[in-house]
Write an enzyme that holds these catalytic residues in place. Structure first.
Site, short mmCIF file in Angstrom:
data_model
loop_
_atom_site.label_atom_id
_atom_site.label_comp_id
_atom_site.label_asym_id
_atom_site.label_seq_id
_atom_site.Cartn_x
_atom_site.Cartn_y
_atom_site.Cartn_z
N GLU A 125 0.86 -1.19 0.00
CA GLU A 125 0.00 0.00 0.00
C GLU A 125 0.89 1.24 0.00
O GLU A 125 1.68 1.43 0.93
CB GLU A 125 -0.90 -0.01 1.23
N ARG B 100 0.48 10.36 1.17
CA ARG B 100 0.88 11.32 2.18
C ARG B 100 2.01 12.22 1.72
O ARG B 100 2.45 13.09 2.46
CB ARG B 100 1.32 10.59 3.46
N THR C 31 -4.37 6.05 2.42
CA THR C 31 -4.64 7.42 2.87
C THR C 31 -5.39 8.20 1.80
O THR C 31 -5.14 9.38 1.57
CB THR C 31 -3.35 8.16 3.30
N LYS D 156 -10.89 -1.80 7.07
CA LYS D 156 -9.65 -1.57 7.80
C LYS D 156 -10.01 -1.11 9.21
O LYS D 156 -10.89 -0.26 9.37
CB LYS D 156 -8.85 -0.51 7.06
#
Length: 209
Positions: free
Chosen positions: A42, A46, A69, A129
């Site tokens: 993943e 960011r 994210t 998640k």
């Protein structure tokens, strides 16, 4: 959706969560993860160059690479255009979920409460998640969420390290475990790809059936 997360992961239970500041590190990072036995990763959105890093890692071919994210539908579009095979979000956002459905990619929204989990179920999702799992009670919280929702699969992420990994993998409700300890920004800054490979191989061994 054209695929679900179970199909994309194809049995992989270890999901390295990556913050890649320099796209030049993406190719050797992908090599190190793959040689350590990782089959997915993943790349978090960011950093300003996350999109390019994702594109490079997706082109590697040895990993199913997703975007993490992701907090807006526009980010989801950019991630999929860069080659993301799945999308992970830190929280539950109906617009992000709807966009991923439109794009035909699995989406794994973050949840921290039973209320959020029920929203995900209402929208037809069965994999979520749990984030930030260690900060909200770790295994005790995950087990408490799993008990009334036996058909849900969980991807716990947030604060998990090598020491906590076996406990999470032992839970039947856990599909895969996400963690950043295998390949930290510090590892990448030092170019310490052998250590990334070693830590990844250790984690993969723990997750092997």
């Amino acid at each position: 959706m054209s695929e679900d997360l179970v199909t994309v992961l194809d049995g992989a239970r270890i999901m390295p969560v990556l913050t890649v500041r320099d796209p030049a590190t993406a190719a050797p990072l992908a090599d190190a993860l793959a040689s350590g036995g990782a089959r997915c990763a993943e790349v978090t959105f960011r950093t300003s160059d996350a999109e390019q890093a994702l594109k490079v890692m997706a082109a590697h071919g040895g990993l199913a690479v997703g975007a993490g994210t992701v907090v807006t539908p526009e980010q989801a579009e950019r991630a999929v255009a860069a080659g993301a095979r799945f999308v992970v979000s830190p929280g539950y956002d109906e617009e992000v979920v709807a966009k991923c459905r439109e794009l035909g990619v699995p989406v794994v929204p973050g949840i921290a409460t039973a209320t959020e989990l029920m929203r995900a179920l209402r929208d037809g999702l069965d994999t979520v998640k749990v984030f930030p799992v260690e900060s909200i009670g770790g295994l005790r919280t995950l087990r408490a969420l799993a008990a009334p929702f036996p058909r849900v699969r969980f991807v716990p992420t947030g604060g998990i390290g090598a020491d906590q990994l076996p406990g999470y993998l032992a839970e039947r409700a856990v599909l895969a475990v996400g963690g950043s300890w295998m390949a930290t920004p510090a590892h990448l800054d030092r170019g310490d790809y052998p250590e990334i490979r070693r830590l990844t191989a250790e984690a993969v061994r723990v997750g092997a059936p």
